[in-house]
Design a protein around this motif. Structure first.
Motif, PDB file in Angstrom:
ATOM      1  N   LEU A  26     -27.012  30.800  25.822  1.00 23.19           N
ATOM      2  CA  LEU A  26     -25.760  30.608  26.329  1.00 23.19           C
ATOM      3  C   LEU A  26     -24.676  30.560  26.340  1.00 23.19           C
ATOM      4  CD1 LEU A  26     -25.578  27.765  27.885  1.00 23.19           C
ATOM      5  CD2 LEU A  26     -24.844  26.666  25.872  1.00 23.19           C
ATOM      6  N   SER A  27     -23.892  31.003  25.266  1.00 20.69           N
ATOM      7  CA  SER A  27     -22.963  31.800  24.086  1.00 20.69           C
ATOM      8  C   SER A  27     -22.590  33.295  25.331  1.00 20.69           C
ATOM      9  CB  SER A  27     -22.545  31.864  23.280  1.00 20.69           C
ATOM     10  OG  SER A  27     -21.420  32.068  23.073  1.00 20.69           O
ATOM     11  N   MET A  32     -19.692  35.947  30.061  1.00 20.34           N
ATOM     12  CA  MET A  32     -19.913  36.331  31.518  1.00 20.34           C
ATOM     13  C   MET A  32     -19.200  35.990  32.616  1.00 20.34           C
ATOM     14  SD  MET A  32     -22.095  39.447  30.926  1.00 20.34           S
ATOM     15  CE  MET A  32     -22.448  39.673  32.422  1.00 20.34           C
ATOM     16  N   ASP A  33     -19.632  34.864  32.490  1.00 19.52           N
ATOM     17  CA  ASP A  33     -18.832  33.595  32.908  1.00 19.52           C
ATOM     18  C   ASP A  33     -17.075  33.803  33.339  1.00 19.52           C
ATOM     19  OD1 ASP A  33     -20.908  33.572  34.666  1.00 19.52           O
ATOM     20  OD2 ASP A  33     -20.969  31.163  33.379  1.00 19.52           O
ATOM     21  N   GLN A  34     -16.702  33.983  31.999  1.00 19.51           N
ATOM     22  CA  GLN A  34     -15.018  33.865  31.382  1.00 19.51           C
ATOM     23  C   GLN A  34     -15.242  35.203  32.653  1.00 19.51           C
ATOM     24  OE1 GLN A  34     -14.477  33.108  27.765  1.00 19.51           O
ATOM     25  NE2 GLN A  34     -12.388  32.403  28.420  1.00 19.51           N
ATOM     26  N   LEU A  35     -15.213  36.533  31.896  1.00 15.00           N
ATOM     27  CA  LEU A  35     -14.902  37.782  31.895  1.00 15.00           C
ATOM     28  C   LEU A  35     -15.302  37.628  34.103  1.00 15.00           C
ATOM     29  CD1 LEU A  35     -16.915  39.881  29.836  1.00 15.00           C
ATOM     30  CD2 LEU A  35     -14.370  39.589  30.232  1.00 15.00           C
ATOM     31  N   ASP A  40     -12.203  37.972  38.970  1.00 16.85           N
ATOM     32  CA  ASP A  40     -12.115  37.432  40.233  1.00 16.85           C
ATOM     33  C   ASP A  40     -10.151  37.082  40.364  1.00 16.85           C
ATOM     34  OD1 ASP A  40     -14.717  37.806  41.500  1.00 16.85           O
ATOM     35  OD2 ASP A  40     -14.763  35.417  40.562  1.00 16.85           O
ATOM     36  N   MET A  41      -9.570  36.697  39.235  1.00 21.01           N
ATOM     37  CA  MET A  41      -8.331  36.317  39.036  1.00 21.01           C
ATOM     38  C   MET A  41      -7.743  37.543  39.495  1.00 21.01           C
ATOM     39  SD  MET A  41      -5.643  34.797  36.510  1.00 21.01           S
ATOM     40  CE  MET A  41      -6.107  36.128  35.559  1.00 21.01           C
TER      41      MET A  41
END
Length: 109
Positions: A26-27, A32-35, A40-41
């Motif tokens: 999960l961590s 990965m989602d944050q990266l 994207d930003m």
């Protein structure tokens, strides 16, 4: 309980299952989602910068065209008006005539 599955019967080099594995997964997924969000930003910022660069290039080209229409000259990154004279490097006199820079040795040197 030690946290290691007593049923582990894998080969040497396999990672044994622990009760912490789902939390670690999960961590890692959150990281990965944050990266991906950060990428994207950054991709959006790059598109914005590219758009701004293209706008600046267009404006520079328009200014250069206008300068030439008005008989101005561009020399060493500086704009000179029609009939303007200046001393360039190495005892060289230059003048702007009909959008063209003309340079000759400065007789006073």
């Amino acid at each position: 309980s030690s946290g290691i599955n007593a049923e582990y019967g894998g080969k040497m080099g396999d990672v044994p299952y622990t009760d912490k594995a789902p939390m670690m997964a999960l961590s890692i997924r959150e990281d990965m989602d944050q990266l991906l969000d950060t990428l994207d930003m950054m991709n959006g910022q790059l598109r914005n910068l590219d758009s701004n660069i293209q706008l600046v290039k267009t404006k520079v080209a328009q200014l250069e065209d206008r300068m030439l229409v008005e008989g101005g000259c561009l020399h060493d990154g500086k704009v000179y008006e029609q009939s303007q004279t200046w001393t360039s490097t190495d005892c060289t006199m230059c003048y702007c005539q009909a959008g063209q820079v003309n340079c000759m040795p400065d007789p006073s040197c």
